[in-house]
Write a protein that holds these residues in place. Structure first.
Motif, PDB file in Angstrom:
ATOM      1  N   SER A   1       0.869  -1.082   0.111  1.00 33.50           N
ATOM      2  CA  SER A   1       0.085  -0.091   0.024  1.00 33.50           C
ATOM      3  C   SER A   1       0.897   1.330  -0.204  1.00 33.50           C
ATOM      4  O   SER A   1       2.153   1.181   0.520  1.00 33.50           O
ATOM      5  CB  SER A   1      -0.869  -0.153   1.279  1.00 33.50           C
ATOM      6  OG  SER A   1      -0.286   0.226   2.397  1.00 33.50           O
ATOM      7  N   TYR A   2       0.253   2.423  -0.560  1.00 35.44           N
ATOM      8  CA  TYR A   2       1.003   3.672  -0.335  1.00 35.44           C
ATOM      9  C   TYR A   2       1.236   3.966   1.079  1.00 35.44           C
ATOM     10  O   TYR A   2       2.399   4.387   1.369  1.00 35.44           O
ATOM     11  CB  TYR A   2       0.109   4.836  -1.032  1.00 35.44           C
ATOM     12  CG  TYR A   2       0.296   4.753  -2.284  1.00 35.44           C
ATOM     13  CD1 TYR A   2       0.929   5.453  -3.111  1.00 35.44           C
ATOM     14  CD2 TYR A   2      -0.684   3.865  -3.201  1.00 35.44           C
ATOM     15  CE1 TYR A   2       1.151   5.362  -4.655  1.00 35.44           C
ATOM     16  CE2 TYR A   2      -0.666   3.924  -4.545  1.00 35.44           C
ATOM     17  CZ  TYR A   2       0.169   4.625  -5.094  1.00 35.44           C
ATOM     18  OH  TYR A   2       0.251   4.481  -6.658  1.00 35.44           O
ATOM     19  N   ALA A   3       0.679   3.758   1.892  1.00 32.41           N
ATOM     20  CA  ALA A   3       0.969   3.948   3.489  1.00 32.41           C
ATOM     21  C   ALA A   3       2.063   3.115   3.909  1.00 32.41           C
ATOM     22  O   ALA A   3       2.937   3.508   4.641  1.00 32.41           O
ATOM     23  CB  ALA A   3      -0.364   3.634   4.417  1.00 32.41           C
ATOM     24  N   ALA A   4       2.057   1.881   3.550  1.00 41.43           N
ATOM     25  CA  ALA A   4       3.202   0.752   3.909  1.00 41.43           C
ATOM     26  C   ALA A   4       4.665   1.408   3.317  1.00 41.43           C
ATOM     27  O   ALA A   4       5.626   1.348   4.048  1.00 41.43           O
ATOM     28  CB  ALA A   4       2.835  -0.500   3.325  1.00 41.43           C
ATOM     29  N   MET A   5       4.357   1.721   1.884  1.00 37.00           N
ATOM     30  CA  MET A   5       5.542   2.444   1.552  1.00 37.00           C
ATOM     31  C   MET A   5       6.305   3.628   2.249  1.00 37.00           C
ATOM     32  O   MET A   5       7.498   3.649   2.448  1.00 37.00           O
ATOM     33  CB  MET A   5       5.181   2.646   0.095  1.00 37.00           C
ATOM     34  CG  MET A   5       4.965   1.603  -0.965  1.00 37.00           C
ATOM     35  SD  MET A   5       4.751   2.259  -2.735  1.00 37.00           S
ATOM     36  CE  MET A   5       2.854   1.559  -2.849  1.00 37.00           C
TER      37      MET A   5
ATOM     38  N   ARG B   1      13.505   6.735  -1.190  1.00 36.20           N
ATOM     39  CA  ARG B   1      14.633   6.987  -2.036  1.00 36.20           C
ATOM     40  C   ARG B   1      15.245   5.786  -2.884  1.00 36.20           C
ATOM     41  O   ARG B   1      14.426   4.691  -2.273  1.00 36.20           O
ATOM     42  CB  ARG B   1      15.825   7.429  -1.110  1.00 36.20           C
ATOM     43  CG  ARG B   1      16.343   6.524   0.056  1.00 36.20           C
ATOM     44  CD  ARG B   1      17.456   7.299   0.992  1.00 36.20           C
ATOM     45  NE  ARG B   1      16.841   8.373   1.505  1.00 36.20           N
ATOM     46  CZ  ARG B   1      16.364   8.822   2.904  1.00 36.20           C
ATOM     47  NH1 ARG B   1      16.983   7.669   3.726  1.00 36.20           N
ATOM     48  NH2 ARG B   1      16.068   9.628   3.392  1.00 36.20           N
ATOM     49  N   GLN B   2      15.897   5.827  -3.488  1.00 40.56           N
ATOM     50  CA  GLN B   2      16.494   4.683  -4.208  1.00 40.56           C
ATOM     51  C   GLN B   2      17.015   3.531  -3.420  1.00 40.56           C
ATOM     52  O   GLN B   2      17.816   3.946  -2.402  1.00 40.56           O
ATOM     53  CB  GLN B   2      17.599   5.123  -5.544  1.00 40.56           C
ATOM     54  CG  GLN B   2      18.023   4.000  -6.472  1.00 40.56           C
ATOM     55  CD  GLN B   2      16.653   3.762  -7.226  1.00 40.56           C
ATOM     56  OE1 GLN B   2      15.857   4.505  -7.727  1.00 40.56           O
ATOM     57  NE2 GLN B   2      16.607   2.604  -7.640  1.00 40.56           N
ATOM     58  N   ASN B   3      16.787   2.346  -3.757  1.00 39.63           N
ATOM     59  CA  ASN B   3      17.108   1.392  -2.855  1.00 39.63           C
ATOM     60  C   ASN B   3      17.386  -0.253  -3.831  1.00 39.63           C
ATOM     61  O   ASN B   3      16.706  -0.082  -4.654  1.00 39.63           O
ATOM     62  CB  ASN B   3      16.251   1.319  -1.598  1.00 39.63           C
ATOM     63  CG  ASN B   3      14.805   0.896  -2.338  1.00 39.63           C
ATOM     64  OD1 ASN B   3      14.507  -0.102  -2.545  1.00 39.63           O
ATOM     65  ND2 ASN B   3      13.799   1.712  -2.297  1.00 39.63           N
ATOM     66  N   PRO B   4      17.932  -1.121  -3.272  1.00 41.30           N
ATOM     67  CA  PRO B   4      18.180  -2.214  -3.998  1.00 41.30           C
ATOM     68  C   PRO B   4      16.806  -3.051  -4.208  1.00 41.30           C
ATOM     69  O   PRO B   4      16.967  -3.827  -5.068  1.00 41.30           O
ATOM     70  CB  PRO B   4      19.168  -3.141  -2.950  1.00 41.30           C
ATOM     71  CG  PRO B   4      19.499  -2.309  -1.882  1.00 41.30           C
ATOM     72  CD  PRO B   4      18.664  -0.938  -1.961  1.00 41.30           C
TER      73      PRO B   4
ATOM     74  N   MET C   1      12.196  -0.149  -5.735  1.00 44.61           N
ATOM     75  CA  MET C   1      10.929   0.594  -5.648  1.00 44.61           C
ATOM     76  C   MET C   1      11.029   1.916  -4.845  1.00 44.61           C
ATOM     77  O   MET C   1      11.862   1.948  -3.874  1.00 44.61           O
ATOM     78  CB  MET C   1       9.871  -0.151  -4.797  1.00 44.61           C
ATOM     79  CG  MET C   1       8.463   0.429  -4.903  1.00 44.61           C
ATOM     80  SD  MET C   1       8.238   1.858  -3.839  1.00 44.61           S
ATOM     81  CE  MET C   1       8.613   1.088  -2.271  1.00 44.61           C
ATOM     82  N   VAL C   2      10.737   2.818  -5.522  1.00 46.38           N
ATOM     83  CA  VAL C   2      10.680   4.122  -4.972  1.00 46.38           C
ATOM     84  C   VAL C   2       9.226   4.808  -4.911  1.00 46.38           C
ATOM     85  O   VAL C   2       8.559   4.860  -6.046  1.00 46.38           O
ATOM     86  CB  VAL C   2      11.893   5.145  -5.614  1.00 46.38           C
ATOM     87  CG1 VAL C   2      11.874   6.273  -5.040  1.00 46.38           C
ATOM     88  CG2 VAL C   2      12.980   4.376  -5.460  1.00 46.38           C
ATOM     89  N   LEU C   3       9.032   5.558  -3.665  1.00 50.02           N
ATOM     90  CA  LEU C   3       7.771   6.343  -3.815  1.00 50.02           C
ATOM     91  C   LEU C   3       8.155   7.815  -3.691  1.00 50.02           C
ATOM     92  O   LEU C   3       8.901   8.248  -2.851  1.00 50.02           O
ATOM     93  CB  LEU C   3       6.864   6.150  -2.528  1.00 50.02           C
ATOM     94  CG  LEU C   3       5.711   6.995  -2.095  1.00 50.02           C
ATOM     95  CD1 LEU C   3       4.594   6.711  -3.332  1.00 50.02           C
ATOM     96  CD2 LEU C   3       5.067   6.412  -0.777  1.00 50.02           C
TER      97      LEU C   3
ATOM     98  N   GLU D   1       1.004  10.882  -5.965  1.00 43.71           N
ATOM     99  CA  GLU D   1       1.951   9.797  -5.559  1.00 43.71           C
ATOM    100  C   GLU D   1       2.674   8.771  -6.575  1.00 43.71           C
ATOM    101  O   GLU D   1       1.769   8.241  -7.010  1.00 43.71           O
ATOM    102  CB  GLU D   1       1.343   9.436  -4.426  1.00 43.71           C
ATOM    103  CG  GLU D   1       1.274  10.407  -3.226  1.00 43.71           C
ATOM    104  CD  GLU D   1       0.643   9.358  -1.910  1.00 43.71           C
ATOM    105  OE1 GLU D   1       1.314   9.505  -0.871  1.00 43.71           O
ATOM    106  OE2 GLU D   1      -0.609   8.955  -2.197  1.00 43.71           O
ATOM    107  N   ASN D   2       3.860   9.126  -6.886  1.00 38.39           N
ATOM    108  CA  ASN D   2       4.331   8.228  -7.863  1.00 38.39           C
ATOM    109  C   ASN D   2       5.391   6.942  -7.286  1.00 38.39           C
ATOM    110  O   ASN D   2       6.039   7.209  -6.407  1.00 38.39           O
ATOM    111  CB  ASN D   2       5.470   9.186  -8.725  1.00 38.39           C
ATOM    112  CG  ASN D   2       4.612  10.039  -9.558  1.00 38.39           C
ATOM    113  OD1 ASN D   2       3.840   9.932 -10.379  1.00 38.39           O
ATOM    114  ND2 ASN D   2       4.717  11.333  -9.170  1.00 38.39           N
ATOM    115  N   VAL D   3       4.868   5.781  -7.726  1.00 39.87           N
ATOM    116  CA  VAL D   3       5.693   4.728  -7.538  1.00 39.87           C
ATOM    117  C   VAL D   3       6.281   4.028  -8.905  1.00 39.87           C
ATOM    118  O   VAL D   3       5.689   4.091  -9.938  1.00 39.87           O
ATOM    119  CB  VAL D   3       4.776   3.407  -7.261  1.00 39.87           C
ATOM    120  CG1 VAL D   3       5.609   2.125  -6.729  1.00 39.87           C
ATOM    121  CG2 VAL D   3       3.995   3.931  -5.751  1.00 39.87           C
TER     122      VAL D   3
END
Length: 136
Positions: free
Chosen positions: A71-75, A82-85, A88-90, A97-99
């Protein structure tokens, strides 16, 4: 499971973009993009405009397996801003809101790839999903 052979070594053959749009989606599951395989998943983008509580979900399913479902809330709560291995980035810009989804290597799908959005909140103006993919 028998797999097909990728012909474009060192690159992706026939890159394409497929887009899905839902305006004022009602609560429930909405299929934005569905692709038949075989193919290669490169990246996806989903934007949600509006909503009141971020209890809406983004799901990427490849060959019947859920590869991503949050979910957007969980993200937000998990810190995916921020960028991560994980791939996924929100990013939030005003009411949008962009995923983005993209992994270090293309993900191969044999049968199908489906990008869905499950609306769990009121007042969403629109949802747009894009998938970048190629032939395998």
């Amino acid at each position: 499971m028998e797999t097909s052979r990728c012909e474009c070594i060192g690159g992706v053959c026939a890159p394409r973009r497929k887009q899905g749009l839902k305006v004022k989606p009602k609560k429930g599951k909405h299929e934005l993009v569905k692709l038949k395989g075989p193919g290669l998943f490169l990246a996806a983008h989903l934007s949600k405009q509006g909503g009141t509580n971020d209890i809406s979900f983004v799901d990427l399913t490849i060959d019947g397996e859920s590869i991503f479902n949050l979910s957007y809330a969980a993200m937000k709560n998990l810190g995916f801003r921020r960028q991560n291995p994980y791939g996924m980035v929100l990013v939030k810009t005003g009411l949008i809101e962009n995923v983005t989804l993209g992994f270090p290597y293309p993900l191969k799908f044999e049968k199908e790839l489906v990008l869905t959005f499950t609306a769990g909140e009121p007042d969403i103006a629109q949802v747009i999903g894009n998938v970048i993919y190629g032939k395998c």
